[in-house]
Design a protein around this motif. Structure first.
Motif, PDB file in Angstrom:
ATOM      1  N   LYS A 242      -9.731 -15.618  17.699  1.00  0.00           N
ATOM      2  CA  LYS A 242     -10.272 -14.331  17.277  1.00  0.00           C
ATOM      3  C   LYS A 242      -9.233 -13.224  17.349  1.00  0.00           C
ATOM      4  CE  LYS A 242     -15.092 -15.342  18.465  1.00  0.00           C
ATOM      5  NZ  LYS A 242     -16.254 -14.980  19.310  1.00  0.00           N
ATOM      6  N   LYS A 243      -8.158 -13.473  18.086  1.00  0.00           N
ATOM      7  CA  LYS A 243      -7.087 -12.499  18.192  1.00  0.00           C
ATOM      8  C   LYS A 243      -6.006 -12.732  17.137  1.00  0.00           C
ATOM      9  CE  LYS A 243      -7.718 -11.810  23.176  1.00  0.00           C
ATOM     10  NZ  LYS A 243      -7.051 -11.864  24.509  1.00  0.00           N
ATOM     11  N   CYS A 244      -6.207 -13.776  16.323  1.00  0.00           N
ATOM     12  CA  CYS A 244      -5.233 -14.113  15.285  1.00  0.00           C
ATOM     13  C   CYS A 244      -5.776 -13.728  13.911  1.00  0.00           C
ATOM     14  CB  CYS A 244      -4.925 -15.617  15.295  1.00  0.00           C
ATOM     15  SG  CYS A 244      -4.283 -16.244  16.864  1.00  0.00           S
ATOM     16  N   LYS A 251      -5.310 -21.039   4.886  1.00  0.00           N
ATOM     17  CA  LYS A 251      -5.782 -19.910   4.089  1.00  0.00           C
ATOM     18  C   LYS A 251      -4.630 -19.091   3.511  1.00  0.00           C
ATOM     19  CE  LYS A 251      -8.961 -15.981   4.055  1.00  0.00           C
ATOM     20  NZ  LYS A 251     -10.006 -15.222   4.785  1.00  0.00           N
ATOM     21  N   PRO A 252      -3.637 -18.671   4.313  1.00  0.00           N
ATOM     22  CA  PRO A 252      -2.528 -17.909   3.703  1.00  0.00           C
ATOM     23  C   PRO A 252      -1.743 -18.725   2.678  1.00  0.00           C
ATOM     24  CG  PRO A 252      -2.059 -18.448   6.013  1.00  0.00           C
ATOM     25  CD  PRO A 252      -3.502 -18.761   5.783  1.00  0.00           C
ATOM     26  N   MET A 253      -1.662 -20.028   2.883  1.00  0.00           N
ATOM     27  CA  MET A 253      -0.943 -20.881   1.948  1.00  0.00           C
ATOM     28  C   MET A 253      -1.656 -20.931   0.589  1.00  0.00           C
ATOM     29  SD  MET A 253       0.266 -24.831   2.588  1.00  0.00           S
ATOM     30  CE  MET A 253       1.323 -24.495   3.999  1.00  0.00           C
ATOM     31  N   ARG A 309       0.283 -10.137   7.485  1.00  0.00           N
ATOM     32  CA  ARG A 309      -0.527 -10.520   8.654  1.00  0.00           C
ATOM     33  C   ARG A 309      -0.082 -11.874   9.206  1.00  0.00           C
ATOM     34  NH1 ARG A 309      -6.375 -10.479   6.403  1.00  0.00           N
ATOM     35  NH2 ARG A 309      -6.910 -11.028   8.575  1.00  0.00           N
ATOM     36  N   TRP A 310       0.292 -12.792   8.309  1.00  0.00           N
ATOM     37  CA  TRP A 310       0.735 -14.114   8.758  1.00  0.00           C
ATOM     38  C   TRP A 310       2.057 -14.026   9.505  1.00  0.00           C
ATOM     39  CZ3 TRP A 310      -0.800 -18.657  10.033  1.00  0.00           C
ATOM     40  CH2 TRP A 310       0.064 -19.758  10.039  1.00  0.00           C
ATOM     41  N   VAL A 321       8.292 -20.197   6.263  1.00  0.00           N
ATOM     42  CA  VAL A 321       7.072 -19.403   6.382  1.00  0.00           C
ATOM     43  C   VAL A 321       5.934 -20.274   6.908  1.00  0.00           C
ATOM     44  CG1 VAL A 321       5.347 -18.082   5.084  1.00  0.00           C
ATOM     45  CG2 VAL A 321       7.784 -17.830   4.547  1.00  0.00           C
ATOM     46  N   PHE A 322       5.876 -21.519   6.435  1.00  0.00           N
ATOM     47  CA  PHE A 322       4.843 -22.458   6.885  1.00  0.00           C
ATOM     48  C   PHE A 322       5.508 -23.701   7.454  1.00  0.00           C
ATOM     49  CE2 PHE A 322       3.086 -20.177   3.155  1.00  0.00           C
ATOM     50  CZ  PHE A 322       2.049 -19.505   3.782  1.00  0.00           C
ATOM     51  N   GLN A 323       5.118 -24.082   8.641  1.00  0.00           N
ATOM     52  CA  GLN A 323       5.634 -25.301   9.248  1.00  0.00           C
ATOM     53  C   GLN A 323       4.542 -25.973  10.059  1.00  0.00           C
ATOM     54  OE1 GLN A 323       9.043 -23.813  11.321  1.00  0.00           O
ATOM     55  NE2 GLN A 323       7.858 -22.897  12.987  1.00  0.00           N
ATOM     56  N   ASN A 324       4.648 -27.295  10.206  1.00  0.00           N
ATOM     57  CA  ASN A 324       3.585 -28.034  10.877  1.00  0.00           C
ATOM     58  C   ASN A 324       3.658 -27.863  12.395  1.00  0.00           C
ATOM     59  OD1 ASN A 324       5.636 -29.735  11.796  1.00  0.00           O
ATOM     60  ND2 ASN A 324       5.291 -31.259  10.213  1.00  0.00           N
TER      61      ASN A 324
END
Length: 403
Positions: A242-244, A251-253, A309-310, A321-324
């Motif tokens: 909830k703090k994220c 979703k951002p992807m 935001r991300w 930007v995106f990593q597992n």
């Protein structure tokens, strides 16, 4: 002349009226021959008057050619003359052996998607892997094509596979493994070059976004439940979702893909250094782009907000930007993507179709097709014309010129 052969040396080699050779100072017998036509070829001269053409310099790396030359010289010193073996090897080598020994090493340094390409070739042409290359002919490929069509494969798919296997045989000719391509006369079947593109209508787009929101809420609830369980047992609590801004990457992807038209691999490879929040632009660099050319995509308000935001949520503002979970590049997001579509009730919609959705919406909004081509990074304008039917205003204005 003699020098340490490098790619830079080969690229700088000037053309002359007569052929000339540049010999490698690191490996005696290894050389490149420059023709007046501009063709540059690697050779291995393993004895006086005996040389082996390794291949063209524009189709193989210097290191790869040098390694092959070392192998030939080593074989010759052990009593094996490659010229004596050449004809028998050309007749005996199978398609699978050629892929293992020659094509795969070449593809690793020349094709971005070499792993997927070779895996695909091995899968769809598995019945040919043990066949000798000279024994495979046009009739074999036509029968293969008919069998694939019979089980429901699309013409576009079979054409792409045939182009891949023909490229393998062409490479064998370049490497002088076979004298000529036995399947060179196999032609592509006719296909619709401007197929119907799949994009989301307003209702489907709403369902997709609602499904993403429900997933976020569900994951928050699951995390709260898990933390209550951990607190009761004295375990360390997990980060509070909830703090994220987002519970994870999905979703951002997806929002990024819908609003930029980036390919899946381009999204996976995107780094923060290529996101410029000041000028509101994303750079898809040539080394990760399919076309090999860098392009810049402006960020709209939605994309800017989501990525901003991300970034604040990410532990690092550098790297990808995106990593597992292991901090590595994603290979796919098929499982979570499929679940989102099922919950939204959306069918026949692939991840790549978000790229079509981006372009289709722009076309319907009256954006010039050339601007869409530049945003998508199409090297061929024909690819962009598939969206022309979605921009009827352009055709209407054209015929009105006759009034």
């Amino acid at each position: 002349m003699q020098t340490a052969l490098t790619q830079a040396v080969i690229d700088r080699a000037k053309l002359a009226k007569r052929p000339y050779e540049i010999r490698d100072s690191r490996l005696n017998g290894f050389l490149v021959r420059v023709q007046p036509s501009g063709v540059k070829s690697f050779y291995c001269e393993y004895d006086r008057g005996k040389r082996w053409r390794l291949g063209r310099a524009d189709s193989m790396a210097v290191g790869q050619a040098r390694n092959q030359a070392k192998r030939i010289i080593s074989q010759y010193h052990s009593g094996i003359d490659p010229m004596d073996e050449k004809k028998s090897n050309a007749r005996a080598i199978t398609l699978g052996e050629f892929i293992d020994l020659f094509f795969q090493p070449w593809a690793q340094s020349h094709q971005k998607a070499h792993e997927q390409n070779i895996k695909r070739i091995r899968t769809v042409f598995k019945d040919f892997l043990k066949s000798k290359m000279d024994d495979i002919n046009v009739i074999d490929l036509e029968r293969w094509r008919a069998s694939r069509i019979a089980v429901g494969n699309k013409t576009t798919t079979t054409n792409r596979d045939i182009a891949s296997i023909k490229a393998v045989f062409n490479r064998a000719v370049d490497f002088e493994i076979i004298e000529q391509n036995p399947i060179a006369k196999v032609k592509k079947a006719r296909e619709d070059t401007r197929p119907r593109v799949r994009y989301l209508n307003d209702e489907e787009l709403k369902l997709l976004l609602e499904s993403l929101d429900r997933r976020e809420e569900r994951r928050c609830g699951e995390r709260d439940s898990a933390n209550r369980w951990r607190s009761e047992r004295g375990y360390r609590r997990l980060p509070d979702f909830k703090k994220c801004a987002f519970t994870d990457h999905l979703k951002p992807m997806i929002i990024l893909s819908l609003h930029t038209g980036m390919r899946r691999g381009e999204v996976f490879d995107l780094k923060w250094q290529h996101v410029d929040f000041t000028v509101r632009s994303i750079a898809v660099v040539g080394e990760t782009a399919k076309s090999g050319k860098t392009r810049h995509i402006p960020m709209n308000r939605t994309c800017l907000e989501v990525l901003g935001r991300w970034q604040k949520q990410c532990a690092k503002s550098s790297g990808r930007v995106f990593q597992n979970a292991d901090g590595m590049r994603f290979n796919n997001v098929k499982k979570s993507w499929t679940a989102i579509l099922e919950q939204a009730g959306i069918v026949n919609f692939r991840w790549h179709d978000m790229r079509h959705h981006f372009a289709s919406r722009l076309a319907m909004a009256g954006v010039d097709l050339n601007a869409i081509r530049e945003l998508l990074g199409h090297s061929d304008y024909e690819m962009t014309l598939r969206y022309a039917h979605l921009a009827p205003e352009h055709k209407r204005k054209a015929v009105e010129l006759l009034d």
